[in-house]
Design a protein around this motif. Structure first.
Motif, PDB file in Angstrom:
ATOM      1  N   UNK A  22       7.526   5.872  -1.299  1.00  0.00           N
ATOM      2  CA  UNK A  22       6.944   5.619   0.000  1.00  0.00           C
ATOM      3  C   UNK A  22       5.802   4.609  -0.067  1.00  0.00           C
ATOM      4  N   UNK A  23       5.358   4.332  -1.289  1.00  0.00           N
ATOM      5  CA  UNK A  23       4.272   3.373  -1.435  1.00  0.00           C
ATOM      6  C   UNK A  23       4.817   1.974  -1.234  1.00  0.00           C
ATOM      7  N   UNK A  24       4.362   1.339  -0.198  1.00  0.00           N
ATOM      8  CA  UNK A  24       4.788  -0.023   0.064  1.00  0.00           C
ATOM      9  C   UNK A  24       3.640  -0.950  -0.218  1.00  0.00           C
ATOM     10  N   UNK A  25       3.945  -2.136  -0.598  1.00  0.00           N
ATOM     11  CA  UNK A  25       2.917  -3.132  -0.865  1.00  0.00           C
ATOM     12  C   UNK A  25       2.771  -4.031   0.347  1.00  0.00           C
ATOM     13  N   UNK A  26       1.720  -3.837   1.150  1.00  0.00           N
ATOM     14  CA  UNK A  26       1.534  -4.718   2.297  1.00  0.00           C
ATOM     15  C   UNK A  26       1.373  -6.153   1.843  1.00  0.00           C
ATOM     16  N   UNK A  27       1.758  -7.070   2.725  1.00  0.00           N
ATOM     17  CA  UNK A  27       1.684  -8.471   2.338  1.00  0.00           C
ATOM     18  C   UNK A  27       0.241  -8.894   2.171  1.00  0.00           C
ATOM     19  N   UNK A  28      -0.610  -8.360   3.035  1.00  0.00           N
ATOM     20  CA  UNK A  28      -2.019  -8.698   2.939  1.00  0.00           C
ATOM     21  C   UNK A  28      -2.781  -7.459   2.485  1.00  0.00           C
ATOM     22  N   UNK A  29      -3.860  -7.684   1.725  1.00  0.00           N
ATOM     23  CA  UNK A  29      -4.650  -6.550   1.236  1.00  0.00           C
ATOM     24  C   UNK A  29      -3.712  -5.484   0.662  1.00  0.00           C
ATOM     25  N   UNK A  30      -2.916  -5.917  -0.309  1.00  0.00           N
ATOM     26  CA  UNK A  30      -1.826  -5.084  -0.809  1.00  0.00           C
ATOM     27  C   UNK A  30      -2.305  -3.750  -1.345  1.00  0.00           C
ATOM     28  N   UNK A  31      -3.504  -3.673  -1.843  1.00  0.00           N
ATOM     29  CA  UNK A  31      -3.955  -2.459  -2.486  1.00  0.00           C
ATOM     30  C   UNK A  31      -4.950  -1.708  -1.613  1.00  0.00           C
ATOM     31  N   UNK A  32      -4.926  -1.970  -0.355  1.00  0.00           N
ATOM     32  CA  UNK A  32      -5.868  -1.320   0.536  1.00  0.00           C
ATOM     33  C   UNK A  32      -5.604   0.168   0.577  1.00  0.00           C
ATOM     34  N   UNK A  33      -6.685   0.960   0.485  1.00  0.00           N
ATOM     35  CA  UNK A  33      -6.627   2.404   0.668  1.00  0.00           C
ATOM     36  C   UNK A  33      -5.761   3.114  -0.355  1.00  0.00           C
ATOM     37  N   UNK A  34      -5.633   2.585  -1.535  1.00  0.00           N
ATOM     38  CA  UNK A  34      -4.901   3.281  -2.581  1.00  0.00           C
ATOM     39  C   UNK A  34      -5.894   3.946  -3.512  1.00  0.00           C
ATOM     40  N   UNK A  35      -5.554   5.154  -3.957  1.00  0.00           N
ATOM     41  CA  UNK A  35      -6.422   5.861  -4.885  1.00  0.00           C
ATOM     42  C   UNK A  35      -6.102   5.450  -6.310  1.00  0.00           C
ATOM     43  N   UNK A  36      -6.956   5.916  -7.228  1.00  0.00           N
ATOM     44  CA  UNK A  36      -6.718   5.599  -8.634  1.00  0.00           C
ATOM     45  C   UNK A  36      -5.370   6.163  -9.077  1.00  0.00           C
ATOM     46  N   UNK A  37      -5.060   7.363  -8.636  1.00  0.00           N
ATOM     47  CA  UNK A  37      -3.792   7.979  -9.049  1.00  0.00           C
ATOM     48  C   UNK A  37      -2.605   7.188  -8.522  1.00  0.00           C
ATOM     49  N   UNK A  38      -2.740   6.685  -7.319  1.00  0.00           N
ATOM     50  CA  UNK A  38      -1.653   5.903  -6.752  1.00  0.00           C
ATOM     51  C   UNK A  38      -1.481   4.587  -7.509  1.00  0.00           C
ATOM     52  N   UNK A  39      -2.586   3.988  -7.879  1.00  0.00           N
ATOM     53  CA  UNK A  39      -2.510   2.759  -8.663  1.00  0.00           C
ATOM     54  C   UNK A  39      -1.882   3.028 -10.028  1.00  0.00           C
ATOM     55  N   UNK A  40      -2.261   4.130 -10.635  1.00  0.00           N
ATOM     56  CA  UNK A  40      -1.669   4.484 -11.915  1.00  0.00           C
ATOM     57  C   UNK A  40      -0.168   4.732 -11.775  1.00  0.00           C
ATOM     58  N   UNK A  41       0.221   5.330 -10.680  1.00  0.00           N
ATOM     59  CA  UNK A  41       1.649   5.555 -10.459  1.00  0.00           C
ATOM     60  C   UNK A  41       2.395   4.234 -10.361  1.00  0.00           C
ATOM     61  N   UNK A  42       1.799   3.292  -9.664  1.00  0.00           N
ATOM     62  CA  UNK A  42       2.425   1.977  -9.561  1.00  0.00           C
ATOM     63  C   UNK A  42       2.520   1.311 -10.924  1.00  0.00           C
ATOM     64  N   UNK A  43       1.447   1.412 -11.682  1.00  0.00           N
ATOM     65  CA  UNK A  43       1.461   0.830 -13.025  1.00  0.00           C
ATOM     66  C   UNK A  43       2.494   1.533 -13.899  1.00  0.00           C
ATOM     67  N   UNK A  44       2.535   2.846 -13.781  1.00  0.00           N
ATOM     68  CA  UNK A  44       3.437   3.614 -14.637  1.00  0.00           C
ATOM     69  C   UNK A  44       4.897   3.319 -14.345  1.00  0.00           C
ATOM     70  N   UNK A  45       5.198   2.976 -13.119  1.00  0.00           N
ATOM     71  CA  UNK A  45       6.583   2.612 -12.806  1.00  0.00           C
ATOM     72  C   UNK A  45       7.010   1.420 -13.644  1.00  0.00           C
ATOM     73  N   UNK A  46       6.085   0.526 -13.880  1.00  0.00           N
ATOM     74  CA  UNK A  46       6.370  -0.624 -14.739  1.00  0.00           C
ATOM     75  C   UNK A  46       6.393  -0.193 -16.192  1.00  0.00           C
TER      76      UNK A  46
END
Lengths: 145, 101
Positions: A22-46
């Motif tokens: 459900x995490x979508x990357x907005x075209x602008x301010x792509x990382x707006x309002x994301x928590x550390x855990x959410x960022x880690x999840x995105x990184x971990x997918x890679x």
């Protein structure tokens, strides 16, 4: 100290959300309002895909926990259809890369495994920089215009 | 569990030689090519580079990670730390940006 890191890493891994679809990357301010855990999840997918496709029925996580720690986590169903897990911490210190496995098993990476680890975290850095944070991994400059 | 570059993954440290993963092989070749093209190791340059890179975490993260002139850069903990520093720096910047929004 060791158990606290595992606990925090596990909380960051599992939390309440299993899927990041459900995490979508907005075209602008792509990382707006994301928590550390959410960022880690995105990184971990890679990170999870750096070692090849994840076998069906398994859940794999691989991410940079902090400046000296990397976490590998895997879940699968065992023969009794129960969830089995494996978490490995890789701690980079002045001596080398210490591999910490559950059950207080410690060993330093060497040889092929060390080389693969180094290549993997380099790939991780480059791909995460580009795909998650829109940064040129070589210059650090923003790729977003 | 043994890290490998096998296309199919196994959690058991079986020790067998894995088939090469084209993507990892590409990076391995780049890393080795970079080392091969580098100037011979100069302790003075290495010390200078380490001093510059170690000045501060932010400065180190903003500077592009430079593989060691050694052919086995992955054996250098400082090089490995640079990659994680870069990652955590970008993560921190993203969090700051989201908080400021």
């Amino acid at each position: 100290m060791s158990s606290k890191i595992f606990q925090k890493a596990y909380q960051l891994l599992v939390g309440d959300d299993v899927s990041t679809d459900w995490l979508k990357m907005p075209k602008k301010r792509a990382l707006k309002s994301l928590t550390e855990r959410e960022l880690l999840s995105l990184e971990s997918e890679i990170g999870a895909k750096l070692f090849g496709p994840v076998p069906e029925g398994r859940r794999r996580e691989f991410f940079c926990f902090d400046e000296r720690t990397w976490i590998w986590h895997e879940e699968w169903l065992d023969a009794n259809k129960k969830i089995a897990t494996s978490t490995v911490r890789y701690e980079v210190n002045e001596t080398g890369v210490l591999k910490v496995q559950e059950g207080a098993r410690y060993s330093y990476l060497e040889g092929e495994e060390l080389r693969n680890f180094g290549i993997a975290i380099r790939m991780y850095y480059e791909q995460v920089a580009r795909q998650v944070y829109h940064r040129d991994p070589t210059t650090g400059q923003s790729l977003v215009q | 569990m043994q890290i490998s570059n096998q296309n199919t993954y196994t959690t058991r440290p079986s020790g067998e030689v894995f088939e090469s993963n084209p993507e990892i092989d590409q990076y391995r070749q780049e890393a080795l090519g970079y080392a091969a093209d580098s100037q011979p190791a100069n302790p003075e340059n290495t010390d200078r580079r380490r001093t510059e890179f170690g000045a501060s975490t932010v400065a180190a993260a903003e500077t592009a990670p430079v593989p060691s002139v050694n052919e086995t850069w992955w054996e250098d903990p400082e090089v490995l730390i640079r990659f994680s520093q870069g990652t955590t720096y970008y993560r921190g910047q993203a969090l700051l940006e989201s908080q400021a929004a």
